[in-house]
Design an enzyme around this catalytic site. Structure first.
Site, PDB file in Angstrom:
ATOM      1  CE  LYS A 198      -5.297  -1.089  10.410  1.00 15.15           C
ATOM      2  NZ  LYS A 198      -4.090  -1.284   9.604  1.00 15.15           N
ATOM      3  CG  ASN A 244       1.098   1.425   4.828  1.00 13.88           C
ATOM      4  OD1 ASN A 244       0.929   2.197   5.775  1.00 13.88           O
ATOM      5  ND2 ASN A 244       0.631   1.703   3.605  1.00 13.88           N
ATOM      6  N   GLY A 256       0.822  -1.218   0.000  1.00 15.29           N
ATOM      7  CA  GLY A 256       0.000   0.000   0.000  1.00 15.29           C
ATOM      8  C   GLY A 256       0.846   1.253   0.000  1.00 15.29           C
ATOM      9  CB  ALA A 257       4.213   1.889  -1.071  1.00 16.62           C
ATOM     10  CE1 TYR A 276      -8.327   0.770   9.486  1.00 16.07           C
ATOM     11  CE2 TYR A 276      -8.590   1.740  11.665  1.00 16.07           C
ATOM     12  CZ  TYR A 276      -7.867   1.599  10.493  1.00 16.07           C
ATOM     13  OH  TYR A 276      -6.680   2.280  10.336  1.00 16.07           O
TER      14      TYR A 276
HETATM   15  N1  LIG Z   1      -4.408   7.678   8.350  1.00 17.95           N
HETATM   16  C1  LIG Z   1      -4.578   7.367   9.616  1.00 17.95           C
HETATM   17  O1  LIG Z   1      -5.022   8.198  10.419  1.00 17.95           O
HETATM   18  C2  LIG Z   1      -4.248   5.979  10.135  1.00 17.95           C
HETATM   19  C3  LIG Z   1      -4.351   5.763  11.508  1.00 17.95           C
HETATM   20  C4  LIG Z   1      -4.027   4.509  12.020  1.00 17.95           C
HETATM   21  C5  LIG Z   1      -3.620   3.498  11.167  1.00 17.95           C
HETATM   22  N2  LIG Z   1      -3.552   3.740   9.832  1.00 17.95           N
HETATM   23  C6  LIG Z   1      -3.129   2.617   8.985  1.00 17.95           C
HETATM   24  O2  LIG Z   1      -2.009   2.974   8.205  1.00 17.95           O
HETATM   25  C7  LIG Z   1      -2.055   2.313   6.951  1.00 17.95           C
HETATM   26  C8  LIG Z   1      -1.991   3.343   5.823  1.00 17.95           C
HETATM   27  O3  LIG Z   1      -3.102   4.236   5.953  1.00 17.95           O
HETATM   28  P1  LIG Z   1      -3.278   5.539   5.050  1.00 17.95           P
HETATM   29  O4  LIG Z   1      -3.996   6.530   5.871  1.00 17.95           O
HETATM   30  O5  LIG Z   1      -1.998   5.899   4.393  1.00 17.95           O
HETATM   31  O6  LIG Z   1      -4.320   4.972   3.965  1.00 17.95           O
HETATM   32  P2  LIG Z   1      -4.662   5.493   2.492  1.00 17.95           P
HETATM   33  O7  LIG Z   1      -4.140   6.871   2.266  1.00 17.95           O
HETATM   34  O8  LIG Z   1      -6.107   5.224   2.304  1.00 17.95           O
HETATM   35  O9  LIG Z   1      -3.810   4.482   1.566  1.00 17.95           O
HETATM   36  C9  LIG Z   1      -4.086   3.112   1.627  1.00 17.95           C
HETATM   37  C10 LIG Z   1      -3.044   2.347   0.843  1.00 17.95           C
HETATM   38  O10 LIG Z   1      -3.346   0.955   0.951  1.00 17.95           O
HETATM   39  C11 LIG Z   1      -3.397   0.393  -0.332  1.00 17.95           C
HETATM   40  N3  LIG Z   1      -4.321  -0.745  -0.394  1.00 17.95           N
HETATM   41  C12 LIG Z   1      -5.632  -0.787  -0.040  1.00 17.95           C
HETATM   42  N4  LIG Z   1      -6.128  -2.015  -0.270  1.00 17.95           N
HETATM   43  C13 LIG Z   1      -5.117  -2.771  -0.771  1.00 17.95           C
HETATM   44  C14 LIG Z   1      -5.001  -4.120  -1.196  1.00 17.95           C
HETATM   45  N5  LIG Z   1      -6.045  -4.963  -1.152  1.00 17.95           N
HETATM   46  N6  LIG Z   1      -3.800  -4.555  -1.657  1.00 17.95           N
HETATM   47  C15 LIG Z   1      -2.727  -3.724  -1.717  1.00 17.95           C
HETATM   48  N7  LIG Z   1      -2.783  -2.433  -1.329  1.00 17.95           N
HETATM   49  C16 LIG Z   1      -3.969  -1.964  -0.870  1.00 17.95           C
HETATM   50  C17 LIG Z   1      -3.830   1.514  -1.249  1.00 17.95           C
HETATM   51  O11 LIG Z   1      -3.402   1.201  -2.560  1.00 17.95           O
HETATM   52  P3  LIG Z   1      -4.275   1.580  -3.889  1.00 17.95           P
HETATM   53  O12 LIG Z   1      -4.655   3.008  -3.789  1.00 17.95           O
HETATM   54  O13 LIG Z   1      -3.316   1.274  -4.981  1.00 17.95           O
HETATM   55  O14 LIG Z   1      -5.461   0.667  -3.886  1.00 17.95           O
HETATM   56  C18 LIG Z   1      -3.065   2.700  -0.638  1.00 17.95           C
HETATM   57  O15 LIG Z   1      -1.747   2.729  -1.120  1.00 17.95           O
HETATM   58  C19 LIG Z   1      -3.349   1.499   6.954  1.00 17.95           C
HETATM   59  O16 LIG Z   1      -3.079   0.182   7.364  1.00 17.95           O
HETATM   60  C20 LIG Z   1      -4.197   2.203   7.983  1.00 17.95           C
HETATM   61  O17 LIG Z   1      -5.163   1.356   8.542  1.00 17.95           O
HETATM   62  C21 LIG Z   1      -3.851   4.955   9.296  1.00 17.95           C
END
Ligand SMILES: NC(=O)c1ccc[n+]([C@@H]2O[C@H](COP(=O)([O-])OP(=O)(O)OC[C@H]3O[C@@H](n4cnc5c(N)ncnc54)[C@H](OP(=O)(O)O)[C@@H]3O)[C@@H](O)[C@H]2O)c1
Length: 246
Positions: free
Chosen positions: A158, A89, A11-12, A154
Protein backbone atom coordinates in the site's frame (compact mmCIF):
# COMPACT_ATOMS: atom_id res chain seq x y z
CA UNK A 1 -22.12 12.89 -15.18
CA UNK A 2 -20.19 9.87 -16.58
CA UNK A 3 -22.52 9.22 -19.52
CA UNK A 4 -20.55 7.70 -22.41
CA UNK A 5 -17.55 6.92 -20.19
CA UNK A 6 -16.08 3.44 -19.75
CA UNK A 7 -14.86 2.60 -16.24
CA UNK A 8 -12.79 -0.46 -15.30
CA UNK A 9 -13.02 -1.41 -11.61
CA UNK A 10 -10.76 -4.25 -10.48
CA UNK A 11 -11.95 -6.48 -7.65
CA UNK A 12 -15.54 -5.31 -8.06
CA UNK A 13 -17.25 -8.55 -7.06
CA UNK A 14 -17.32 -7.65 -3.37
CA UNK A 15 -16.81 -4.92 -0.75
CA UNK A 16 -15.44 -1.53 -1.75
CA UNK A 17 -15.07 -2.44 -5.44
CA UNK A 18 -18.70 -3.44 -5.61
CA UNK A 19 -19.77 -0.09 -4.13
CA UNK A 20 -17.47 1.78 -6.56
CA UNK A 21 -18.93 -0.11 -9.54
CA UNK A 22 -22.48 0.71 -8.38
CA UNK A 23 -21.68 4.38 -7.80
CA UNK A 24 -19.97 4.96 -11.16
CA UNK A 25 -22.79 3.11 -12.97
CA UNK A 26 -25.42 5.18 -11.13
CA UNK A 27 -23.66 8.26 -12.51
CA UNK A 28 -23.89 6.97 -16.08
CA UNK A 29 -20.62 5.10 -16.67
CA UNK A 30 -20.48 1.76 -18.44
CA UNK A 31 -18.69 -0.32 -15.82
CA UNK A 32 -16.41 -3.31 -16.36
CA UNK A 33 -16.74 -5.41 -13.21
CA UNK A 34 -13.46 -7.29 -12.83
CA UNK A 35 -13.17 -10.24 -10.44
CA UNK A 36 -10.81 -13.12 -9.83
CA UNK A 37 -12.66 -16.02 -8.17
CA UNK A 38 -16.16 -14.77 -7.22
CA UNK A 39 -18.00 -15.17 -10.51
CA UNK A 40 -21.46 -15.45 -8.97
CA UNK A 41 -21.00 -12.34 -6.87
CA UNK A 42 -19.68 -10.41 -9.87
CA UNK A 43 -22.81 -11.44 -11.82
CA UNK A 44 -24.94 -10.19 -8.90
CA UNK A 45 -23.21 -6.79 -9.09
CA UNK A 46 -24.01 -6.63 -12.82
CA UNK A 47 -27.65 -7.55 -12.16
CA UNK A 48 -27.92 -4.92 -9.40
CA UNK A 49 -26.53 -2.26 -11.73
CA UNK A 50 -28.89 -3.27 -14.54
CA UNK A 51 -31.87 -3.34 -12.15
CA UNK A 52 -31.05 0.31 -11.36
CA UNK A 53 -31.01 1.06 -15.13
CA UNK A 54 -27.22 1.16 -15.36
CA UNK A 55 -24.96 -0.76 -17.73
CA UNK A 56 -22.08 -3.10 -16.96
CA UNK A 57 -20.11 -6.12 -18.11
CA UNK A 58 -18.28 -8.75 -16.10
CA UNK A 59 -14.69 -9.77 -16.82
CA UNK A 60 -12.55 -12.36 -15.01
CA UNK A 61 -8.84 -11.58 -14.73
CA UNK A 62 -6.24 -12.25 -12.06
CA UNK A 63 -4.66 -8.79 -11.90
CA UNK A 64 -1.36 -10.20 -10.61
CA UNK A 65 -0.82 -11.86 -14.02
CA UNK A 66 0.89 -9.43 -16.41
CA UNK A 67 -0.05 -11.21 -19.64
CA UNK A 68 -3.66 -11.79 -18.58
CA UNK A 69 -3.93 -8.07 -17.71
CA UNK A 70 -2.67 -7.15 -21.17
CA UNK A 71 -5.34 -9.37 -22.75
CA UNK A 72 -8.01 -8.04 -20.33
CA UNK A 73 -7.33 -4.36 -21.03
CA UNK A 74 -6.91 -4.89 -24.79
CA UNK A 75 -10.18 -6.77 -24.86
CA UNK A 76 -11.96 -3.88 -23.10
CA UNK A 77 -10.52 -1.41 -25.64
CA UNK A 78 -11.50 -3.63 -28.58
CA UNK A 79 -15.05 -4.17 -27.26
CA UNK A 80 -15.86 -0.71 -25.89
CA UNK A 81 -13.47 1.61 -27.75
CA UNK A 82 -11.93 3.49 -24.84
CA UNK A 83 -11.09 3.49 -21.12
CA UNK A 84 -11.90 6.71 -19.30
CA UNK A 85 -11.68 5.63 -15.66
CA UNK A 86 -9.46 2.92 -14.17
CA UNK A 87 -9.92 2.03 -10.51
CA UNK A 88 -7.28 -0.31 -9.09
CA UNK A 89 -9.19 -1.73 -6.15
CA UNK A 90 -8.36 -5.47 -6.17
CA UNK A 91 -6.53 -6.38 -2.99
CA UNK A 92 -5.77 -9.19 -0.57
CA UNK A 93 -4.28 -9.60 2.91
CA UNK A 94 -2.07 -12.43 4.22
CA UNK A 95 -1.28 -11.14 7.69
CA UNK A 96 1.44 -12.51 9.94
CA UNK A 97 4.42 -11.38 11.96
CA UNK A 98 7.57 -10.74 9.92
CA UNK A 99 9.49 -13.62 11.55
CA UNK A 100 6.79 -16.07 10.49
CA UNK A 101 5.77 -14.58 7.15
CA UNK A 102 6.39 -16.94 4.25
CA UNK A 103 7.95 -15.75 1.01
CA UNK A 104 4.78 -16.91 -0.74
CA UNK A 105 2.54 -14.74 1.52
CA UNK A 106 4.78 -11.73 0.89
CA UNK A 107 4.83 -12.27 -2.88
CA UNK A 108 1.10 -12.90 -3.21
CA UNK A 109 0.17 -9.64 -1.50
CA UNK A 110 2.73 -7.56 -3.43
CA UNK A 111 1.82 -9.25 -6.72
CA UNK A 112 -1.91 -8.61 -6.31
CA UNK A 113 -2.00 -5.24 -4.59
CA UNK A 114 0.98 -3.46 -6.13
CA UNK A 115 2.01 -5.28 -9.29
CA UNK A 116 -1.68 -5.72 -10.16
CA UNK A 117 -2.07 -1.93 -10.26
CA UNK A 118 1.11 -1.58 -12.33
CA UNK A 119 -0.17 -4.21 -14.77
CA UNK A 120 -3.46 -2.46 -15.52
CA UNK A 121 -1.92 1.03 -15.59
CA UNK A 122 0.79 -0.26 -17.94
CA UNK A 123 -1.79 -1.18 -20.58
CA UNK A 124 -4.67 1.24 -19.89
CA UNK A 125 -2.42 4.31 -19.83
CA UNK A 126 -1.31 3.63 -23.41
CA UNK A 127 -4.96 4.03 -24.47
CA UNK A 128 -5.47 7.08 -22.21
CA UNK A 129 -2.37 8.72 -23.75
CA UNK A 130 -3.98 8.31 -27.19
CA UNK A 131 -7.24 9.76 -25.88
CA UNK A 132 -5.35 12.58 -24.12
CA UNK A 133 -7.64 12.05 -21.14
CA UNK A 134 -8.21 9.61 -18.33
CA UNK A 135 -8.61 9.12 -14.62
CA UNK A 136 -6.69 6.54 -12.62
CA UNK A 137 -7.56 5.93 -8.98
CA UNK A 138 -5.58 3.46 -6.88
CA UNK A 139 -6.65 2.02 -3.54
CA UNK A 140 -3.96 2.43 -0.91
CA UNK A 141 -4.63 2.19 2.85
CA UNK A 142 -3.89 4.03 6.08
CA UNK A 143 -1.36 1.29 6.87
CA UNK A 144 0.58 2.24 3.74
CA UNK A 145 1.24 5.53 5.52
CA UNK A 146 1.49 4.46 9.16
CA UNK A 147 2.66 0.81 8.94
CA UNK A 148 1.01 -1.93 11.00
CA UNK A 149 2.45 -4.81 13.02
CA UNK A 150 1.55 -8.11 11.34
CA UNK A 151 1.06 -6.53 7.92
CA UNK A 152 4.58 -6.02 6.52
CA UNK A 153 3.53 -7.36 3.12
CA UNK A 154 0.26 -5.43 2.97
CA UNK A 155 1.74 -2.15 4.31
CA UNK A 156 4.61 -2.40 1.79
CA UNK A 157 2.14 -2.97 -1.05
CA UNK A 158 0.00 0.00 0.00
CA UNK A 159 3.00 2.32 0.49
CA UNK A 160 4.15 1.15 -2.95
CA UNK A 161 0.79 2.19 -4.37
CA UNK A 162 1.45 5.73 -3.20
CA UNK A 163 4.85 5.84 -4.97
CA UNK A 164 3.35 4.29 -8.10
CA UNK A 165 0.52 6.85 -8.02
CA UNK A 166 2.88 9.82 -7.77
CA UNK A 167 5.27 8.55 -10.46
CA UNK A 168 2.40 7.81 -12.84
CA UNK A 169 0.81 11.20 -12.06
CA UNK A 170 4.01 12.96 -13.07
CA UNK A 171 4.44 10.88 -16.25
CA UNK A 172 0.88 11.23 -17.47
CA UNK A 173 -0.06 14.77 -16.41
CA UNK A 174 0.99 16.45 -19.65
CA UNK A 175 -1.66 14.43 -21.54
CA UNK A 176 -4.52 15.38 -19.24
CA UNK A 177 -4.52 12.13 -17.27
CA UNK A 178 -4.82 12.37 -13.49
CA UNK A 179 -3.64 9.67 -11.10
CA UNK A 180 -4.63 9.73 -7.43
CA UNK A 181 -4.81 7.33 -4.51
CA UNK A 182 -7.40 6.81 -1.82
CA UNK A 183 -6.27 5.59 1.58
CA UNK A 184 -9.22 4.08 3.43
CA UNK A 185 -9.12 3.35 7.14
CA UNK A 186 -11.26 0.50 8.51
CA UNK A 187 -14.16 -0.15 6.15
CA UNK A 188 -16.95 -2.73 6.72
CA UNK A 189 -16.18 -5.49 4.18
CA UNK A 190 -15.20 -9.18 4.09
CA UNK A 191 -11.61 -8.02 4.62
CA UNK A 192 -12.36 -6.53 8.05
CA UNK A 193 -15.17 -8.94 9.06
CA UNK A 194 -12.47 -11.47 10.05
CA UNK A 195 -11.05 -9.17 12.74
CA UNK A 196 -11.52 -10.54 16.28
CA UNK A 197 -13.90 -8.46 18.44
CA UNK A 198 -11.03 -7.23 20.66
CA UNK A 199 -9.03 -5.96 17.67
CA UNK A 200 -12.16 -4.35 16.31
CA UNK A 201 -12.81 -2.48 19.56
CA UNK A 202 -9.17 -1.34 19.72
CA UNK A 203 -9.42 -0.17 16.10
CA UNK A 204 -12.59 1.84 16.69
CA UNK A 205 -10.84 3.53 19.63
CA UNK A 206 -8.26 4.93 17.15
CA UNK A 207 -10.91 6.47 14.87
CA UNK A 208 -11.82 10.08 15.79
CA UNK A 209 -15.21 9.76 14.04
CA UNK A 210 -15.87 6.70 16.20
CA UNK A 211 -16.87 3.94 13.75
CA UNK A 212 -15.78 1.84 10.79
CA UNK A 213 -16.56 3.40 7.41
CA UNK A 214 -18.89 2.06 4.73
CA UNK A 215 -17.86 0.99 1.21
CA UNK A 216 -20.20 3.68 -0.19
CA UNK A 217 -18.16 6.38 1.59
CA UNK A 218 -15.03 5.25 -0.26
CA UNK A 219 -16.99 5.00 -3.51
CA UNK A 220 -18.10 8.64 -3.13
CA UNK A 221 -14.45 9.74 -2.94
CA UNK A 222 -13.61 7.67 -6.03
CA UNK A 223 -16.51 9.25 -7.93
CA UNK A 224 -15.24 12.71 -7.01
CA UNK A 225 -11.67 11.98 -8.17
CA UNK A 226 -13.05 10.52 -11.41
CA UNK A 227 -15.21 13.58 -12.05
CA UNK A 228 -14.59 16.78 -13.99
CA UNK A 229 -14.62 18.64 -10.66
CA UNK A 230 -11.30 16.95 -9.80
CA UNK A 231 -9.59 17.87 -13.08
CA UNK A 232 -6.89 19.92 -11.30
CA UNK A 233 -6.06 17.27 -8.69
CA UNK A 234 -3.30 14.74 -9.38
CA UNK A 235 -0.66 12.79 -7.44
CA UNK A 236 -2.64 13.07 -4.21
CA UNK A 237 -3.58 10.63 -1.47
CA UNK A 238 -7.09 11.22 -0.17
CA UNK A 239 -7.67 9.71 3.28
CA UNK A 240 -11.13 8.28 3.87
CA UNK A 241 -10.56 7.05 7.38
CA UNK A 242 -12.73 8.86 9.92
CA UNK A 243 -9.74 10.99 10.86
CA UNK A 244 -7.33 8.15 11.78
CA UNK A 245 -4.42 9.77 9.95
CA UNK A 246 -4.18 13.53 10.21
N1 LIG B 1 -11.78 -2.92 3.99
C1 LIG B 1 -10.90 -2.08 4.49
O1 LIG B 1 -10.94 -1.75 5.68
C2 LIG B 1 -9.80 -1.49 3.62
C3 LIG B 1 -8.98 -0.52 4.19
C4 LIG B 1 -7.98 0.06 3.42
C5 LIG B 1 -7.81 -0.34 2.10
N2 LIG B 1 -8.61 -1.30 1.59
C6 LIG B 1 -8.36 -1.68 0.19
O2 LIG B 1 -9.53 -1.54 -0.58
C7 LIG B 1 -9.57 -2.53 -1.60
C8 LIG B 1 -10.87 -3.32 -1.49
O3 LIG B 1 -10.93 -3.94 -0.20
P1 LIG B 1 -12.21 -4.72 0.34
O4 LIG B 1 -12.23 -4.55 1.80
O5 LIG B 1 -13.41 -4.37 -0.47
O6 LIG B 1 -11.75 -6.23 0.03
P2 LIG B 1 -12.62 -7.56 -0.13
O7 LIG B 1 -14.01 -7.37 0.38
O8 LIG B 1 -11.79 -8.65 0.43
O9 LIG B 1 -12.70 -7.72 -1.73
C9 LIG B 1 -11.52 -7.87 -2.46
C10 LIG B 1 -11.81 -7.80 -3.94
O10 LIG B 1 -10.58 -7.93 -4.64
C11 LIG B 1 -10.70 -8.95 -5.60
N3 LIG B 1 -9.42 -9.61 -5.87
C12 LIG B 1 -8.58 -10.20 -4.97
N4 LIG B 1 -7.52 -10.72 -5.62
C13 LIG B 1 -7.68 -10.45 -6.94
C14 LIG B 1 -6.92 -10.71 -8.11
N5 LIG B 1 -5.76 -11.38 -8.05
N6 LIG B 1 -7.40 -10.29 -9.31
C15 LIG B 1 -8.58 -9.62 -9.39
N7 LIG B 1 -9.34 -9.34 -8.32
C16 LIG B 1 -8.90 -9.76 -7.11
C17 LIG B 1 -11.73 -9.91 -5.05
O11 LIG B 1 -12.29 -10.63 -6.13
P3 LIG B 1 -12.73 -12.20 -6.02
O12 LIG B 1 -13.56 -12.35 -4.80
O13 LIG B 1 -13.46 -12.40 -7.29
O14 LIG B 1 -11.46 -12.98 -5.95
C18 LIG B 1 -12.72 -8.93 -4.40
O15 LIG B 1 -13.61 -8.43 -5.37
C19 LIG B 1 -8.32 -3.38 -1.40
O16 LIG B 1 -7.29 -2.91 -2.24
C20 LIG B 1 -7.97 -3.15 0.04
O17 LIG B 1 -6.61 -3.36 0.30
C21 LIG B 1 -9.61 -1.88 2.31
Amino acid sequence: MFTGKVAVVTGASRGIGRAIAGKLASMGAFVIINYNGSEERAMEVKQEIEAAHGAAAVCQCDVSDYEKCEAFIQNVIREYGHIDILVNNAGVTRDGLLMKMTEEAFDQVIDTNLKGAFNTIRFASRQMLKQKSGRIINLSSVVGVTGNAGQANYAASKAGIIGLTKAAARELASRGITVNAIAPGFIETDMTSVLPEKVREASVAQIPLGSFGKPEQVAAAVAFLASEDAAYITGQVLHVDGGMVM
